[in-house]
Scaffold this motif. Structure first.
Motif, PDB file in Angstrom:
ATOM      1  N   LEU A 149      -6.214   8.329 -14.248  1.00 13.46           N
ATOM      2  CA  LEU A 149      -5.254   9.497 -14.593  1.00 13.46           C
ATOM      3  C   LEU A 149      -4.128   9.454 -14.043  1.00 13.46           C
ATOM      4  CD1 LEU A 149      -7.801  12.660 -14.451  1.00 13.46           C
ATOM      5  CD2 LEU A 149      -6.861  11.531 -16.490  1.00 13.46           C
ATOM      6  N   VAL A 150      -4.040   9.051 -12.710  1.00 14.59           N
ATOM      7  CA  VAL A 150      -2.850   8.842 -12.005  1.00 14.59           C
ATOM      8  C   VAL A 150      -1.725   7.756 -12.419  1.00 14.59           C
ATOM      9  CG1 VAL A 150      -1.883   8.170  -9.446  1.00 14.59           C
ATOM     10  CG2 VAL A 150      -4.126   9.753  -9.751  1.00 14.59           C
ATOM     11  N   ALA A 151      -2.755   6.516 -12.835  1.00 16.61           N
ATOM     12  CA  ALA A 151      -1.785   5.500 -13.460  1.00 16.61           C
ATOM     13  C   ALA A 151      -0.830   5.906 -14.694  1.00 16.61           C
ATOM     14  CB  ALA A 151      -2.709   4.369 -13.731  1.00 16.61           C
ATOM     15  N   ARG A 152      -1.146   7.053 -15.211  1.00 17.88           N
ATOM     16  CA  ARG A 152      -0.576   7.335 -16.503  1.00 17.88           C
ATOM     17  C   ARG A 152       1.083   7.552 -16.079  1.00 17.88           C
ATOM     18  NH1 ARG A 152      -4.406  11.919 -19.624  1.00 17.88           N
ATOM     19  NH2 ARG A 152      -6.092  10.552 -19.970  1.00 17.88           N
ATOM     20  N   TYR A 153       1.089   8.099 -14.884  1.00 17.89           N
ATOM     21  CA  TYR A 153       2.401   8.222 -14.410  1.00 17.89           C
ATOM     22  C   TYR A 153       2.939   6.795 -14.235  1.00 17.89           C
ATOM     23  CZ  TYR A 153       6.366   9.349 -11.331  1.00 17.89           C
ATOM     24  OH  TYR A 153       7.688   9.370 -10.956  1.00 17.89           O
ATOM     25  N   PRO A 154       4.139   6.337 -14.908  1.00 16.15           N
ATOM     26  CA  PRO A 154       4.303   4.933 -14.776  1.00 16.15           C
ATOM     27  C   PRO A 154       4.839   4.230 -13.567  1.00 16.15           C
ATOM     28  CG  PRO A 154       5.407   5.928 -16.549  1.00 16.15           C
ATOM     29  CD  PRO A 154       4.774   7.074 -15.761  1.00 16.15           C
ATOM     30  N   LYS A 155       5.277   5.113 -12.449  1.00 16.03           N
ATOM     31  CA  LYS A 155       5.738   4.806 -11.136  1.00 16.03           C
ATOM     32  C   LYS A 155       4.856   4.968  -9.997  1.00 16.03           C
ATOM     33  CE  LYS A 155      10.674   5.145 -12.302  1.00 16.03           C
ATOM     34  NZ  LYS A 155      11.662   5.951 -12.596  1.00 16.03           N
ATOM     35  N   SER A 156       3.553   5.101 -10.466  1.00 16.73           N
ATOM     36  CA  SER A 156       2.570   5.410  -9.420  1.00 16.73           C
ATOM     37  C   SER A 156       2.270   4.145  -8.452  1.00 16.73           C
ATOM     38  CB  SER A 156       1.197   5.805 -10.061  1.00 16.73           C
ATOM     39  OG  SER A 156       1.125   6.629 -10.400  1.00 16.73           O
ATOM     40  N   GLU A 157       2.257   3.061  -8.889  1.00 17.18           N
ATOM     41  CA  GLU A 157       2.012   1.694  -8.026  1.00 17.18           C
ATOM     42  C   GLU A 157       3.347   1.815  -6.916  1.00 17.18           C
ATOM     43  OE1 GLU A 157      -0.341  -0.296  -7.151  1.00 17.18           O
ATOM     44  OE2 GLU A 157      -1.340   1.314  -7.832  1.00 17.18           O
ATOM     45  N   ARG A 158       4.489   1.888  -7.719  1.00 22.90           N
ATOM     46  CA  ARG A 158       5.802   1.783  -6.902  1.00 22.90           C
ATOM     47  C   ARG A 158       5.666   2.806  -5.823  1.00 22.90           C
ATOM     48  NH1 ARG A 158      11.555   2.524  -9.569  1.00 22.90           N
ATOM     49  NH2 ARG A 158      12.534   2.268  -8.051  1.00 22.90           N
ATOM     50  N   ALA A 159       5.414   4.106  -6.186  1.00 25.30           N
ATOM     51  CA  ALA A 159       5.513   5.103  -5.260  1.00 25.30           C
ATOM     52  C   ALA A 159       4.372   5.050  -4.158  1.00 25.30           C
ATOM     53  CB  ALA A 159       5.552   6.543  -6.086  1.00 25.30           C
ATOM     54  N   ARG A 160       3.266   4.699  -4.540  1.00 26.59           N
ATOM     55  CA  ARG A 160       2.310   4.330  -3.295  1.00 26.59           C
ATOM     56  C   ARG A 160       2.833   3.221  -2.092  1.00 26.59           C
ATOM     57  NH1 ARG A 160      -2.960   5.443  -3.584  1.00 26.59           N
ATOM     58  NH2 ARG A 160      -3.703   3.804  -2.741  1.00 26.59           N
ATOM     59  N   GLY A 161       3.319   2.333  -3.036  1.00 27.90           N
ATOM     60  CA  GLY A 161       4.072   1.295  -2.037  1.00 27.90           C
ATOM     61  C   GLY A 161       4.814   2.091  -0.972  1.00 27.90           C
ATOM     62  N   TYR A 162       6.151   2.983  -1.475  1.00 29.13           N
ATOM     63  CA  TYR A 162       7.193   3.700  -0.837  1.00 29.13           C
ATOM     64  C   TYR A 162       6.268   4.527   0.225  1.00 29.13           C
ATOM     65  CZ  TYR A 162      11.244   6.644  -0.175  1.00 29.13           C
ATOM     66  OH  TYR A 162      11.931   7.441   0.056  1.00 29.13           O
ATOM     67  N   LEU A 163       5.435   5.171  -0.144  1.00 24.35           N
ATOM     68  CA  LEU A 163       4.700   6.040   0.763  1.00 24.35           C
ATOM     69  C   LEU A 163       4.151   5.268   1.909  1.00 24.35           C
ATOM     70  CD1 LEU A 163       3.293   8.780  -1.727  1.00 24.35           C
ATOM     71  CD2 LEU A 163       5.377   9.206   0.071  1.00 24.35           C
ATOM     72  N   GLU A 164       3.530   4.146   1.576  1.00 28.47           N
ATOM     73  CA  GLU A 164       2.933   3.114   2.444  1.00 28.47           C
ATOM     74  C   GLU A 164       3.976   2.818   3.612  1.00 28.47           C
ATOM     75  OE1 GLU A 164       0.556   0.135   0.820  1.00 28.47           O
ATOM     76  OE2 GLU A 164      -0.873   1.688  -0.142  1.00 28.47           O
ATOM     77  N   GLY A 165       5.182   2.270   3.091  1.00 28.97           N
ATOM     78  CA  GLY A 165       6.268   1.811   3.735  1.00 28.97           C
ATOM     79  C   GLY A 165       6.658   2.949   4.866  1.00 28.97           C
ATOM     80  N   VAL A 166       6.660   4.008   4.367  1.00 27.61           N
ATOM     81  CA  VAL A 166       7.131   5.362   5.114  1.00 27.61           C
ATOM     82  C   VAL A 166       6.186   5.368   6.317  1.00 27.61           C
ATOM     83  CG1 VAL A 166       7.728   7.608   5.103  1.00 27.61           C
ATOM     84  CG2 VAL A 166       8.707   6.354   3.394  1.00 27.61           C
ATOM     85  N   ALA A 167       4.922   5.645   5.902  1.00 35.13           N
ATOM     86  CA  ALA A 167       3.904   5.853   6.792  1.00 35.13           C
ATOM     87  C   ALA A 167       3.935   4.818   7.919  1.00 35.13           C
ATOM     88  CB  ALA A 167       2.423   6.008   6.194  1.00 35.13           C
ATOM     89  N   ALA A 168       3.998   3.498   7.597  1.00 32.65           N
ATOM     90  CA  ALA A 168       3.798   2.569   8.454  1.00 32.65           C
ATOM     91  C   ALA A 168       5.200   2.453   9.316  1.00 32.65           C
ATOM     92  CB  ALA A 168       3.954   1.077   7.718  1.00 32.65           C
ATOM     93  N   ALA A 169       6.282   2.792   8.652  1.00 32.16           N
ATOM     94  CA  ALA A 169       7.583   3.006   9.611  1.00 32.16           C
ATOM     95  C   ALA A 169       7.487   3.963  10.520  1.00 32.16           C
ATOM     96  CB  ALA A 169       8.762   3.080   8.853  1.00 32.16           C
ATOM     97  N   SER A 170       6.740   5.083  10.467  1.00 31.33           N
ATOM     98  CA  SER A 170       6.762   6.216  11.189  1.00 31.33           C
ATOM     99  C   SER A 170       5.618   6.213  12.217  1.00 31.33           C
ATOM    100  CB  SER A 170       6.631   7.705  10.508  1.00 31.33           C
ATOM    101  OG  SER A 170       5.279   7.589   9.801  1.00 31.33           O
ATOM    102  N   GLY A 171       4.776   5.151  11.978  1.00 34.12           N
ATOM    103  CA  GLY A 171       3.464   4.981  12.911  1.00 34.12           C
ATOM    104  C   GLY A 171       2.469   5.974  12.639  1.00 34.12           C
ATOM    105  N   THR A 172       2.639   6.988  11.637  1.00 38.23           N
ATOM    106  CA  THR A 172       1.558   8.003  11.335  1.00 38.23           C
ATOM    107  C   THR A 172       0.845   7.620  10.398  1.00 38.23           C
ATOM    108  OG1 THR A 172       3.702   9.230  11.247  1.00 38.23           O
ATOM    109  CG2 THR A 172       1.536  10.468  11.703  1.00 38.23           C
ATOM    110  N   PRO A 173      -0.720   7.372  10.545  1.00 39.84           N
ATOM    111  CA  PRO A 173      -1.286   7.247   9.467  1.00 39.84           C
ATOM    112  C   PRO A 173      -1.484   8.496   8.353  1.00 39.84           C
ATOM    113  CG  PRO A 173      -2.779   7.768  11.398  1.00 39.84           C
ATOM    114  CD  PRO A 173      -1.522   7.820  11.905  1.00 39.84           C
ATOM    115  N   LEU A 174      -1.158   8.297   7.218  1.00 39.00           N
ATOM    116  CA  LEU A 174      -0.988   9.506   6.351  1.00 39.00           C
ATOM    117  C   LEU A 174      -1.883   8.969   5.227  1.00 39.00           C
ATOM    118  CD1 LEU A 174       2.605   9.739   7.099  1.00 39.00           C
ATOM    119  CD2 LEU A 174       1.313  11.764   6.153  1.00 39.00           C
ATOM    120  N   THR A 175      -2.624  10.146   4.874  1.00 43.25           N
ATOM    121  CA  THR A 175      -3.565   9.786   3.425  1.00 43.25           C
ATOM    122  C   THR A 175      -3.178  10.705   2.312  1.00 43.25           C
ATOM    123  OG1 THR A 175      -4.879  11.644   4.461  1.00 43.25           O
ATOM    124  CG2 THR A 175      -5.526   9.619   5.147  1.00 43.25           C
ATOM    125  N   ASP A 176      -3.818  10.362   1.224  1.00 43.31           N
ATOM    126  CA  ASP A 176      -3.679  11.226   0.391  1.00 43.31           C
ATOM    127  C   ASP A 176      -4.773  11.527  -0.292  1.00 43.31           C
ATOM    128  OD1 ASP A 176      -4.357   8.905  -0.772  1.00 43.31           O
ATOM    129  OD2 ASP A 176      -2.482   8.171  -1.575  1.00 43.31           O
TER     130      ASP A 176
END
Ligand SMILES: [Zn+2]
Length: 176
Positions: A149-176
């Motif tokens: 269902l989530v993959a119907r949104y075309p930029k899902s993978e790209r956005a997940r990568g973006y969020l992982e990058g932000v989480a890594a940079a901030s040193g906070t483990p973030l979940t969805d």
């Protein structure tokens, strides 16, 4: 920021105005009303000030709860329409008390909360976080059906990568 155009400004002087300055948007233009007695220097100072104020006001409006609901409505229409009311949240709002997660949802009552940490991210990332929570209204767990269902949104993978990058940079483990 790329793509930000300076608006066309129309300054209107008014003899009735003493000190008050106001500004409003009229299509592509911004109209700034100033007292007739203002000097050129005062005029230019006030135009800059009013443009900044207008941008701040519009920025806040642009990322309001109402706008979040409008986004959700558009995403449902585009990608989850066949699920009918099941995919429609009872409320969608920005919250500040949710530092460990980008978003969360309660399928039982249909509420969705999005972290204020997402608020200044690009539109397509906000849309992904929303899409993720909307999909949870239909499938609560992170199983294959959920991700399809989530993959119907075309930029899902790209956005997940973006969020992982932000989480890594901030040193906070973030979940969805
Ligand atoms: Zn999730």
């Amino acid at each position: 920021m790329a793509g930000v155009r300076k608006p066309v400004v129309e300054v209107r002087r008014s003899q009735r105005r003493r000190r008050t300055v106001s500004a409003y948007r009229d299509g592509e233009r911004v109209v700034v009303l100033i007292p007739d007695q203002f000097s050129r220097a005062e005029e230019s100072e006030w135009v800059d000030r009013m443009l900044a104020r207008l941008a701040a006001r519009e920025g806040r409006l642009a990322r309001s709860d109402a706008e979040l609901l409008a986004r959700a409505t558009r995403l449902i229409k585009l990608y989850l329409a066949e699920h009918g009311t099941q995919a429609v949240p009872t409320s969608v709002r920005w919250v500040t008390n949710q530092n460990g997660r980008w978003g969360s949802c309660t399928p039982d009552d249909g509420t969705i909360r999005i972290s204020h940490r997402v608020r200044d991210m690009p539109d397509w990332v906000i849309d992904y976080v929303l899409m993720h929570e909307l999909a949870h209204l239909i499938v609560p767990s992170h199983n294959a059906r959920f991700w399809s269902l989530v993959a119907r949104y075309p930029k899902s993978e790209r956005a997940r990568g973006y969020l992982e990058g932000v989480a890594a940079a901030s040193g906070t483990p973030l979940t969805d």
